[in-house]
Scaffold this active site. Structure first.
Site, PDB file in Angstrom:
ATOM      1  N   SER A  60       0.845  -1.187   0.000  1.00  0.00           N
ATOM      2  CA  SER A  60       0.000   0.000   0.000  1.00  0.00           C
ATOM      3  C   SER A  60       0.880   1.235   0.000  1.00  0.00           C
ATOM      4  O   SER A  60       1.763   1.376   0.844  1.00  0.00           O
ATOM      5  CB  SER A  60      -0.899  -0.012   1.248  1.00  0.00           C
ATOM      6  OG  SER A  60      -1.534   1.245   1.380  1.00  0.00           O
ATOM      7  N   GLY A 105       4.133   4.004   3.491  1.00  0.00           N
ATOM      8  CA  GLY A 105       3.761   2.806   2.744  1.00  0.00           C
ATOM      9  C   GLY A 105       3.868   1.598   3.647  1.00  0.00           C
ATOM     10  O   GLY A 105       4.363   1.696   4.774  1.00  0.00           O
ATOM     11  N   LYS A 106       3.383   0.465   3.219  1.00  0.00           N
ATOM     12  CA  LYS A 106       3.550  -0.773   3.982  1.00  0.00           C
ATOM     13  C   LYS A 106       3.229  -1.933   3.056  1.00  0.00           C
ATOM     14  O   LYS A 106       2.406  -1.797   2.146  1.00  0.00           O
ATOM     15  CB  LYS A 106       2.586  -0.806   5.180  1.00  0.00           C
ATOM     16  CG  LYS A 106       3.052  -1.709   6.306  1.00  0.00           C
ATOM     17  CD  LYS A 106       4.091  -1.016   7.156  1.00  0.00           C
ATOM     18  CE  LYS A 106       4.493  -1.812   8.366  1.00  0.00           C
ATOM     19  NZ  LYS A 106       5.304  -1.018   9.298  1.00  0.00           N
ATOM     20  N   GLY A 107       3.880  -3.073   3.313  1.00  0.00           N
ATOM     21  CA  GLY A 107       3.603  -4.245   2.504  1.00  0.00           C
ATOM     22  C   GLY A 107       3.538  -5.489   3.351  1.00  0.00           C
ATOM     23  O   GLY A 107       3.918  -5.471   4.525  1.00  0.00           O
TER      24      GLY A 107
END
Ligand code: NAD
Length: 418
Positions: A60, A105-107
């Site tokens: 994201s 962001g992050k994943g």
């Protein structure tokens, strides 16, 4: 995250709480409550026995108004689209409160990595890096480690990206090993910001950190470093816990010896410097000056919050207090230093790593620690300014007021685009 709490809804309600005090239009707030884009992808890799297996993965990119998206990648069975969206939003406001020129962001990949071999995890990580390649880069989106990922995975991502791009670009990820372009001071950074923020809070509240009693829940990377550093500041660590239980000595104990014991036996429990073995819950409700929750999210709910006796809480963990616990603690006048500031040392030193990668010039640990000190003290001062100016009920809302305003300003200053 607990079953009942949808993390993305929690994020949005935190933004709404702060929005009431902001000079920002509802239309802009609406933008700041949603990610700009979310990649959802399916990765198929070959298992060691030759079978194929599919894994769902997400990245994201919540907001890039203040700079490249920044945030970790976690490997966990509980990863979901909403969790990744929420975490990417929190990263946006974390980088904003500490005022580093990065977005959020992050994943994540839905997987329990304990069930897979190292070579399977390498194939999976490289497959994800291949999918991420068009969207990452030191000026686009810079991943980092998170739950169940570390230097090893970051080194694989960097190598995959550099090989496919035929370039040398170590700043495409942070949290790398030192020999692969990592930064001095990264390992201690989260615990360090947790105690710098606590020291500033004590100062603000006219309390003395020297001689203050401290309980630390969770004795992993963030918790044990915080214990060591607060002890060096002259405070007395009287309690600590990990997933096996807690230890307590009203006269204090040596945090380094407790860590040595944990390294040898797997737990702080049984440490000879402890007078009494207590439960995890007891650690959270001891009558201490400072409580450092450094384990998991939602550790303190409203019921437990009724029994909390600490005067100050510095959140090393992400989201250790439920929103209902927050309300109880606010009514009890407990000063809670929110996670987006208290544990921002990790992302701040990641930022320093990225700066060093770009400069191809590496700093001493002393310089890293001095720069970190300045960033956290400035962020705390900005929080207090908003807290007093708006006569806010709690420091968490103050942190969001500062952070959201900064993101909104960057968006509005950029002007409109068709
Ligand atoms: P870690 O895995 O090194 O340590 C976690 C510790 O918590 C372990 O000692 C574990 O035994 C303990 N624990 C687990 N369940 C517990 C329970 N019910 N009661 C007491 N202890 C329990 O993890 P970490 O890197 O120290 O991260 C801890 C928290 O800090 C997480 O919320 C993480 O998101 C947050 N955080 C860490 C960093 C970082 O740089 N390490 C940065 C930002 C935020």
């Amino acid at each position: 995250m607990s079953e009942e709490t949808n993390p993305f809804e929690s994020l949005q309600s935190q933004i709404d709480d702060a929005a009431a005090y902001l000079d920002v239009g509802d239309d802009v707030i609406e933008r700041l409550k949603h990610p700009e884009r979310v990649l959802e992808t399916n990765l198929t890799i070959e298992r060691d026995d030759g079978d194929l297996e599919r894994f769902k993965a997400f990245r994201s990119q919540f907001n890039g108004d203040r700079g490249p998206y920044k945030g970790g990648i976690r490997y966990h069975p509980g990863v979901s689209r909403d969790e990744v969206k929420a975490l990417s939003g929190w990263m946006t406001y974390k980088t904003a409160i500490v005022d580093i020129p990065l977005g959020g962001g992050k994943g994540g990949i839905i997987i329990d990595p304990a069930d897979y071999s190292e070579s399977e995890l390498e194939r999976l990580t490289r497959s994800f890096a291949k999918e991420l390649r068009p969207m990452v880069g030191e000026d686009r989106d810079v991943p980092a480690p998170d739950v169940n990922t570390g230097q090893r995975e970051m080194n694989w991502i960097k190598d995959t990206y550099e090989t496919l791009e035929n370039t040398s670009e170590p700043g495409v990820v942070t949290g790398k090993a030192l020999d692969s372009g990592g930064s001095e001071g990264r390992v201690d950074a989260t615990g360090r910001s947790t105690v710098i923020a606590a020291r500033e809070a004590f100062d603000y509240l006219d309390k003395d950190i020297e001689g203050a009693t401290v309980a630390v829940q969770g004795y992993g990377n963030a918790g044990w470093i915080a214990a060591r550093l607060i002890d060096e500041m002259g405070a007395t660590v009287v309690a600590a816990s990990d997933s096996s239980g807690g230890i307590y000595n009203p006269d204090g104990f040596d945090p380094v010896a407790a860590k040595d014991h944990k390294n040898e036996t797997g737990s702080v429990v049984g440490f000879e410097g402890s007078e009494e073995e207590i439960t995890n819950e007891d650690v959270l409700t001891l009558d201490v000056d400072l409580l450092i929750p450094a384990a998991l999210e939602n550790a303190v709910d409203a019921d437990l919050a009724e029994d909390v006796e600490a005067d100050v809480i510095s959140e090393a963990a992400n989201g250790p207090l439920t929103p209902a616990a927050d309300e109880v603690l606010e009514a009890k006048d407990v000063f809670v230093i929110p996670d987006i500031l208290a544990n921002a040392g990790g992302v701040t030193v990641s930022y320093f790593e990225w700066v060093q990668n770009r400069q191809r010039f590496y700093w001493s640990e002393q310089r890293v620690n001095e720069e970190l000190e300045g960033v956290i003290v400035d962020a705390f001062d900005a929080l207090i300014e908003a807290y007093e100016e708006h006569d806010l009920e709690n420091p968490r809302t103050a942190a969001y007021v500062v952070a959201i305003q900064r993101v909104a300003d960057a968006f509005e200053e950029a002007g409109s685009w068709p």
